[in-house]
Write a protein that holds these residues in place. Structure first.
Motif, PDB file in Angstrom:
ATOM      1  N   UNK A  34     -94.293 -57.435  48.908  1.00 41.20           N
ATOM      2  CA  UNK A  34     -93.294 -57.650  47.876  1.00 41.20           C
ATOM      3  C   UNK A  34     -92.091 -56.757  48.092  1.00 41.20           C
ATOM      4  N   UNK A  35     -91.273 -56.656  47.071  1.00 41.30           N
ATOM      5  CA  UNK A  35     -90.033 -55.900  47.129  1.00 41.30           C
ATOM      6  C   UNK A  35     -90.152 -54.596  46.340  1.00 41.30           C
ATOM      7  N   UNK A  36     -89.401 -53.593  46.797  1.00 43.67           N
ATOM      8  CA  UNK A  36     -89.320 -52.299  46.117  1.00 43.67           C
ATOM      9  C   UNK A  36     -87.877 -52.132  45.639  1.00 43.67           C
ATOM     10  N   UNK A  37     -87.560 -52.608  44.437  1.00 41.51           N
ATOM     11  CA  UNK A  37     -86.163 -52.617  44.000  1.00 41.51           C
ATOM     12  C   UNK A  37     -85.527 -51.241  43.935  1.00 41.51           C
ATOM     13  N   UNK A  38     -86.334 -50.200  43.684  1.00 41.48           N
ATOM     14  CA  UNK A  38     -85.754 -48.869  43.579  1.00 41.48           C
ATOM     15  C   UNK A  38     -85.421 -48.259  44.926  1.00 41.48           C
ATOM     16  N   UNK A  39     -85.901 -48.868  46.019  1.00 39.44           N
ATOM     17  CA  UNK A  39     -85.658 -48.336  47.361  1.00 39.44           C
ATOM     18  C   UNK A  39     -84.934 -49.335  48.279  1.00 39.44           C
ATOM     19  N   UNK A  40     -84.794 -50.573  47.844  1.00 39.88           N
ATOM     20  CA  UNK A  40     -84.131 -51.554  48.680  1.00 39.88           C
ATOM     21  C   UNK A  40     -84.912 -51.909  49.922  1.00 39.88           C
ATOM     22  N   UNK A  41     -86.246 -51.939  49.803  1.00 40.84           N
ATOM     23  CA  UNK A  41     -87.108 -52.297  50.928  1.00 40.84           C
ATOM     24  C   UNK A  41     -88.081 -53.389  50.496  1.00 40.84           C
ATOM     25  N   UNK A  42     -88.766 -53.966  51.479  1.00 39.90           N
ATOM     26  CA  UNK A  42     -89.848 -54.903  51.187  1.00 39.90           C
ATOM     27  C   UNK A  42     -90.903 -54.770  52.266  1.00 39.90           C
ATOM     28  N   UNK A  43     -92.114 -55.351  52.003  1.00 37.43           N
ATOM     29  CA  UNK A  43     -93.213 -55.111  52.936  1.00 37.43           C
ATOM     30  C   UNK A  43     -94.164 -56.287  53.049  1.00 37.43           C
ATOM     31  N   UNK A  44     -95.021 -56.200  54.066  1.00 37.07           N
ATOM     32  CA  UNK A  44     -96.193 -57.050  54.244  1.00 37.07           C
ATOM     33  C   UNK A  44     -97.384 -56.122  54.449  1.00 37.07           C
ATOM     34  N   UNK A  45     -98.610 -56.602  54.156  1.00 35.78           N
ATOM     35  CA  UNK A  45     -99.772 -55.723  54.115  1.00 35.78           C
ATOM     36  C   UNK A  45    -100.939 -56.252  54.943  1.00 35.78           C
ATOM     37  N   UNK A  46    -101.802 -55.305  55.362  1.00 33.36           N
ATOM     38  CA  UNK A  46    -103.009 -55.644  56.101  1.00 33.36           C
ATOM     39  C   UNK A  46    -104.102 -54.654  55.715  1.00 33.36           C
TER      40      UNK A  46
END
Length: 211
Positions: A34-46
């Motif tokens: 998902x997105x991290x609005x407070x940091x301006x990043x997003x991710x995928x997980x494993x």
């Protein structure tokens, strides 16, 4: 107070590039993040086992830049130079049950404890004011989760983290910090010309070493 390895951070120039790189290297598909609005990043997980996981993290081109440095040194010139070559295992994050006590006990300044969130997930994390990694990423950021942990909803991946090793010109300096944090058993240390991490991961097609 001892801390425990929580997750690995693989940084990438773009989320698509990072997910493809890790997925191809380990031979498995990553789960949505998902997105991290407070940091301006997003991710995928494993998922990498019980309450352990890997995140592929990248700047979110759709998010406005935050008014403060992003986490994990993502904007540092040396990090950006590495990411222009390929995605890399940049950092690790250690879990604690009392983040304020763990930060206070650290032999090096880990920064302030800040609140963060993504969807239903809520956590507190240690963040240096300058956003820079400590000892090239070998000293972990600390995290304390709220009621939910990401692995609660991540499907099994067939992958398991076997060992995390850090290389450093003077490994005893990093070891002293890990001892103070109660994190020494979580990271093996060896001499090396520059700071870097290696993760030995058992996958459905054999053991892979992610760098």
């Amino acid at each position: 107070m001892a801390v425990t390895l929580d997750h690995l951070v693989v940084a990438a120039g773009s989320l698509e590039e990072g997910a493809e790189y890790v997925g191809d290297f380990l031979g498995v598909a990553l789960s949505p993040g998902g997105k991290h609005p407070q940091m301006g990043t997003h991710n995928r997980l494993l998922r990498l086992g019980a309450r352990r996981y890997l995140e592929v993290l990248a700047l979110d081109p759709e998010a406005p830049p935050p008014q403060h440095p992003r986490w994990f040194g993502l904007e540092e010139p040396w990090v950006q130079a590495r990411l222009r070559e390929r995605p890399c295992l940049l950092h690790w994050v250690a879990r604690t049950e009392d983040i304020h006590a763990s930060v206070a006990a650290s032999p090096v300044a880990l920064g302030e404890v800040r609140e963060a969130y993504r969807g239903h997930l809520h956590w507190q994390i240690s963040l240096p004011a300058d956003g820079k990694l400590r000892e090239g990423g070998l000293v972990p950021s600390l995290i304390q989760w709220g009621a939910a942990h990401p692995t609660d909803s991540l499907p099994p991946s067939g992958c398991e983290l076997l060992e995390l090793v850090g290389f450093y010109p003077h490994p005893e300096a990093v070891r002293a910090v890990l001892v103070g944090l109660g994190a020494e058993p979580e990271l093996g240390l060896e001499p090396g010309p520059e700071p870097r991490l290696e993760a030995r991961i058992r996958t459905p097609s054999g053991i892979r070493v992610l760098r």
